[in-house]
Design an enzyme around this catalytic site. Structure first.
Site, PDB file in Angstrom:
ATOM      1  N   LYS A 194       0.846  -1.196   0.000  1.00 53.50           N
ATOM      2  CA  LYS A 194       0.000   0.000   0.000  1.00 53.50           C
ATOM      3  C   LYS A 194       0.884   1.248   0.000  1.00 53.50           C
ATOM      4  O   LYS A 194       1.679   1.460   0.902  1.00 53.50           O
ATOM      5  CB  LYS A 194      -0.898  -0.009   1.246  1.00 53.50           C
ATOM      6  CG  LYS A 194      -1.694   1.289   1.454  1.00 53.50           C
ATOM      7  CD  LYS A 194      -2.635   1.193   2.657  1.00 53.50           C
ATOM      8  CE  LYS A 194      -3.297   2.532   2.966  1.00 53.50           C
ATOM      9  NZ  LYS A 194      -4.154   2.480   4.163  1.00 53.50           N
ATOM     10  N   ASP A 224      -2.775   9.972   3.797  1.00 57.12           N
ATOM     11  CA  ASP A 224      -4.166   9.544   3.921  1.00 57.12           C
ATOM     12  C   ASP A 224      -4.941  10.535   4.782  1.00 57.12           C
ATOM     13  O   ASP A 224      -4.962  10.433   6.009  1.00 57.12           O
ATOM     14  CB  ASP A 224      -4.231   8.135   4.541  1.00 57.12           C
ATOM     15  CG  ASP A 224      -5.666   7.636   4.693  1.00 57.12           C
ATOM     16  OD1 ASP A 224      -6.582   8.274   4.138  1.00 57.12           O
ATOM     17  OD2 ASP A 224      -5.861   6.594   5.358  1.00 57.12           O
ATOM     18  N   LYS A 227     -10.476  12.536   8.025  1.00 52.82           N
ATOM     19  CA  LYS A 227     -10.004  12.129   9.347  1.00 52.82           C
ATOM     20  C   LYS A 227      -9.959  13.345  10.278  1.00 52.82           C
ATOM     21  O   LYS A 227      -9.796  14.469   9.799  1.00 52.82           O
ATOM     22  CB  LYS A 227      -8.574  11.572   9.238  1.00 52.82           C
ATOM     23  CG  LYS A 227      -8.476  10.166   8.698  1.00 52.82           C
ATOM     24  CD  LYS A 227      -7.020   9.717   8.709  1.00 52.82           C
ATOM     25  CE  LYS A 227      -6.839   8.337   8.108  1.00 52.82           C
ATOM     26  NZ  LYS A 227      -7.460   7.255   8.875  1.00 52.82           N
ATOM     27  N   ASP A 258       1.449   6.203   5.609  1.00 58.79           N
ATOM     28  CA  ASP A 258       0.508   5.256   5.007  1.00 58.79           C
ATOM     29  C   ASP A 258       1.048   4.594   3.727  1.00 58.79           C
ATOM     30  O   ASP A 258       0.341   3.849   3.062  1.00 58.79           O
ATOM     31  CB  ASP A 258      -0.828   5.963   4.747  1.00 58.79           C
ATOM     32  CG  ASP A 258      -2.024   5.044   4.970  1.00 58.79           C
ATOM     33  OD1 ASP A 258      -1.849   4.009   5.643  1.00 58.79           O
ATOM     34  OD2 ASP A 258      -3.113   5.353   4.466  1.00 58.79           O
ATOM     35  N   ASP A 273     -12.321   6.588   3.644  1.00 59.51           N
ATOM     36  CA  ASP A 273     -11.103   6.378   4.435  1.00 59.51           C
ATOM     37  C   ASP A 273     -10.639   4.914   4.383  1.00 59.51           C
ATOM     38  O   ASP A 273      -9.536   4.607   4.816  1.00 59.51           O
ATOM     39  CB  ASP A 273     -11.358   6.817   5.887  1.00 59.51           C
ATOM     40  CG  ASP A 273     -10.068   7.097   6.633  1.00 59.51           C
ATOM     41  OD1 ASP A 273      -9.006   7.117   5.979  1.00 59.51           O
ATOM     42  OD2 ASP A 273     -10.141   7.293   7.867  1.00 59.51           O
ATOM     43  N   GLU A 307      -9.467   3.338   2.001  1.00 60.92           N
ATOM     44  CA  GLU A 307      -8.909   3.458   0.642  1.00 60.92           C
ATOM     45  C   GLU A 307      -7.814   2.443   0.366  1.00 60.92           C
ATOM     46  O   GLU A 307      -7.579   2.082  -0.795  1.00 60.92           O
ATOM     47  CB  GLU A 307      -8.373   4.878   0.426  1.00 60.92           C
ATOM     48  CG  GLU A 307      -6.941   5.143   0.912  1.00 60.92           C
ATOM     49  CD  GLU A 307      -6.740   4.982   2.412  1.00 60.92           C
ATOM     50  OE1 GLU A 307      -7.745   4.969   3.158  1.00 60.92           O
ATOM     51  OE2 GLU A 307      -5.584   4.853   2.850  1.00 60.92           O
ATOM     52  N   ARG A 351      -7.586  -0.744   0.996  1.00 57.38           N
ATOM     53  CA  ARG A 351      -8.062  -2.007   0.409  1.00 57.38           C
ATOM     54  C   ARG A 351      -8.484  -1.818  -1.047  1.00 57.38           C
ATOM     55  O   ARG A 351      -8.450  -2.766  -1.832  1.00 57.38           O
ATOM     56  CB  ARG A 351      -9.200  -2.581   1.268  1.00 57.38           C
ATOM     57  CG  ARG A 351     -10.377  -1.692   1.420  1.00 57.38           C
ATOM     58  CD  ARG A 351     -11.241  -2.052   2.611  1.00 57.38           C
ATOM     59  NE  ARG A 351     -10.639  -1.644   3.885  1.00 57.38           N
ATOM     60  CZ  ARG A 351     -11.182  -1.876   5.082  1.00 57.38           C
ATOM     61  NH1 ARG A 351     -12.322  -2.518   5.173  1.00 57.38           N
ATOM     62  NH2 ARG A 351     -10.582  -1.456   6.175  1.00 57.38           N
TER      63      ARG A 351
HETATM   64  N1  BES Z   1      -4.399   4.350   6.885  1.00 61.17           N
HETATM   65  C1  BES Z   1      -5.511   4.019   7.682  1.00 61.17           C
HETATM   66  C2  BES Z   1      -5.186   3.039   8.804  1.00 61.17           C
HETATM   67  C3  BES Z   1      -4.201   3.508   9.837  1.00 61.17           C
HETATM   68  C4  BES Z   1      -4.631   4.133  10.988  1.00 61.17           C
HETATM   69  C5  BES Z   1      -2.858   3.290   9.662  1.00 61.17           C
HETATM   70  C6  BES Z   1      -3.725   4.559  11.924  1.00 61.17           C
HETATM   71  C7  BES Z   1      -1.928   3.709  10.606  1.00 61.17           C
HETATM   72  C8  BES Z   1      -2.362   4.339  11.748  1.00 61.17           C
HETATM   73  C9  BES Z   1      -6.615   3.398   6.824  1.00 61.17           C
HETATM   74  O1  BES Z   1      -6.669   3.829   5.510  1.00 61.17           O
HETATM   75  C10 BES Z   1      -7.919   3.762   7.449  1.00 61.17           C
HETATM   76  O2  BES Z   1      -8.216   4.905   7.510  1.00 61.17           O
HETATM   77  N2  BES Z   1      -8.653   2.759   7.905  1.00 61.17           N
HETATM   78  C11 BES Z   1      -9.903   2.950   8.526  1.00 61.17           C
HETATM   79  C12 BES Z   1     -10.837   1.872   8.032  1.00 61.17           C
HETATM   80  C13 BES Z   1     -12.279   2.115   8.402  1.00 61.17           C
HETATM   81  C14 BES Z   1     -12.817   3.304   7.647  1.00 61.17           C
HETATM   82  C15 BES Z   1     -13.052   0.861   8.089  1.00 61.17           C
HETATM   83  C16 BES Z   1      -9.736   2.872  10.036  1.00 61.17           C
HETATM   84  O3  BES Z   1      -8.927   2.073  10.508  1.00 61.17           O
HETATM   85  O4  BES Z   1     -10.369   3.649  10.735  1.00 61.17           O
HETATM   86 ZN    ZN Z   2      -4.843   4.520   4.720  1.00 60.72          ZN
HETATM   87 ZN    ZN Z   3      -7.799   5.626   5.306  1.00 57.70          ZN
END
Ligand code: BES
Ligand code: ZN
Ligand code: ZN
Length: 492
Positions: free
Chosen positions: A262, A267, A274, A285, A344, A346, A348
């Site tokens: 990834k 992000d 966020k 990210d 968010d 994104e 996947r």
């Molecule tokens: N990049 C984030 C995950 C992340 C969070 C990585 C904190 C490192 C530190 C990812 O893209 C994300 O935002 N995931 C969401 C998924 C949710 C919307 C299902 C999350 O974890 O809140």
């Molecule tokens: Zn992310």
């Molecule tokens: Zn995200």
């Protein structure tokens, strides 16, 4: 720090500091420590007796040699309890010793290979772990400050001393592997620590192109769209920073293994923006892409005899008038449709197209690496990466490679029941759920749908890619996690 192997006795080596060791609970030093102690007239023995030297893992004690030896100072580093000793303890011990060497501004440092004698470790791997601990432990992100402070003192030379000539060749092999791997880990850390305005998809492509022995090409966003990478395109179209879908090929034949990383260089969450607290941290990210890029470099330098393709979907995830929206239904390279619940989720999306791209190349195994879910941080903290997959043998192999490398992995189940969470009325799957239940496995199951019929493993490094507080031989900040595990697995 330059690493060198010398066929010389600890009694003859000339340098600023000589590192020897002691296991916990040992009251009389042995091996090289004993040889040195005899010249020091029993100084080490006396310090053990008085309780100053205990052999606790990472404990360091400095002794001035007062002309008794050609070196100025001797450092006794603790190796901890002997039955618990392993390669990772060896990394921790040498890193503690190198930190002390930096403190006293020792430029030229000599050390024995720790743990290969009484510690019972195999010599080449012990030498490899030694170098990894020293180089990974000695890392400091340089950043862009125009004034440098004294924290940047570096040990110039690390001399590994070995008196027995037949062992030199084996040690040199371990040192070569350790150096290559540690350099890749530290390069990955530089990429992850780097700010998002500099470490852009274009920058990652330039770094990938510098990897020798690997053929690198990339698609622009418009080319990706034309090729049908719709999920990747959908994430990227809300950003002004040019996206790059990078493909790195190593080996002469048809690729059999794909590593998909990834590469979200920032992000912001997209329209599902966020919160601003710690938002700067989302520059990390792209840690999965950094791990893949540097693994490709390491296997190329090591001359690994496998055909491997690295796939790095690199883009920002930003809110914009052209950004994808919650409720949108988006296509993908696989033909499957995705209902966007949160923009968010994104990672996947870009990985789904990365995985499908790998399948179209005909690979037999796919490993993806991603800072995918905050839920993984809740579940495992920063001590273990999450691992999931559709082939238990492959999962077990990667967990084992992690053990050898000192990178912990913990498997989460991809239960049938969780599949219900992502069922969509309007598309083949939702990109996530709002329930927050089993967040990491839901991410894994989403990717599994795209990996179907191919052996696949997913590594969630959201918690392990970056440390708020340093631990062992890793300082705060980026860890370069999974470079070691993936390289070790590919070497095996
Ligand atoms: N990049 C984030 C995950 C992340 C969070 C990585 C904190 C490192 C530190 C990812 O893209 C994300 O935002 N995931 C969401 C998924 C949710 C919307 C299902 C999350 O974890 O809140
Ligand atoms: Zn992310
Ligand atoms: Zn995200």
């Amino acid at each position: 720090m330059k690493v060198k192997v010398e066929n010389i006795s600890v009694l003859d080596v000339k340098c600023d500091l000589l590192i020897v060791n002691l296991f916990k609970g040992v009251d009389k030093p042995g091996g090289a420590t004993l040889v040195v102690d005899k010249r020091l007239k029993g100084a080490i023995f006396n310090l053990i007796k008085s309780g100053e030297i205990t052999g606790k893992l990472g404990e360091t004690n400095l002794i001035h040699t007062q002309g008794c030896l050609p070196v100025t100072q001797v450092l006794v580093v603790g190796l901890g309890e002997s039955p618990e000793f392993n390669f990772d303890k060896a990394r921790i011990a040498i890193a503690a010793a190198v930190a002390e060497a930096k403190k006293i501004k020792a430029k030229k440092v000599a050390t024995i290979v720790h743990g290969a004698g009484a510690g019972g470790l195999a010599l080449p791997q012990a030498a490899q772990a030694l170098v990894e601990g020293a180089l990974i432990g000695g890392y400091k992100y340089e950043g862009y400050a125009t004034k440098r402070n004294s924290e940047f003192f570096n040990v110039e030379q690390l001399i590994i001393v070995e008196a027995q000539r037949p062992k030199i060749k084996v040690i040199k092999e371990g040192v070569m592997c350790g150096t290559i791997i540690a350099e890749s880990v530290n390069n990955a850390r530089d990429l992850v620590n780097g700010p998002a305005n500099r470490v852009t998809p274009t920058y990652l492509l330039a770094q990938a192109k510098k990897v020798t022995g690997v053929t690198t090409k990339a698609y622009s966003l418009q080319q990706a769209k034309a090729l049908g990478l719709e999920a990747f395109y959908s994430v990227s179209k809300g950003s002004k920073e040019p996206a790059k879908f990078i493909i790195m090929k190593y080996g002469k034949g048809k690729p059999e293994i794909a590593l998909v990383g990834k590469g979200v260089t920032f992000d912001a969450g997209g329209i599902s923006l966020k919160p601003s607290k710690k938002l700067w941290e989302m520059k990390i990210d792209m840690s999965g892409a950094a791990a893949v890029l540097e693994t490709m470099r390491a296997i190329s330098k090591l001359g690994v005899r496998k055909n491997v393709v690295g796939i790095l979907p690199c883009t920002e995830n930003m809110p914009d008038g052209e950004a994808q929206k919650p409720g949108d239904v988006v296509g993908s390279l696989s033909g499957k449709t995705i209902e966007i619940i949160s923009t968010d989720a994104e990672g996947r999306m870009v990985l789904a197209d990365g995985i499908t791209y790998a399948k179209k190349l005909g690979v037999k195994k796919i490993i993806d690496v991603a800072t995918l879910t905050g839920a993984c941080i809740s579940a495992l903290g920063d001590a273990a990466s999450g691992i999931m997959g559709n082939d238990q043998k492959l999962v077990d192999q990667i967990i084992e490679a992690g053990k050898q490398s000192g990178e912990k992995l913990w498997q989460l189940p991809l239960l049938e029941e969780y599949k219900d969470y992502s069922k969509s009325d309007v598309a083949d799957i939702k990109n996530c759920t709002e329930s927050g239940k089993a967040g990491t496995a839901t991410g894994g199951l989403f990717l599994q749908l795209f990996a179907e019929n191919t052996d696949w493993v997913h590594l969630d490094i959201a918690g392990t890619a970056y440390l708020d507080k340093g631990r062992g031989y890793l300082s705060d900040g980026a860890t370069g996690v999974m470079v070691r595990t993936l390289t070790s697995w590919l070497m095996g």
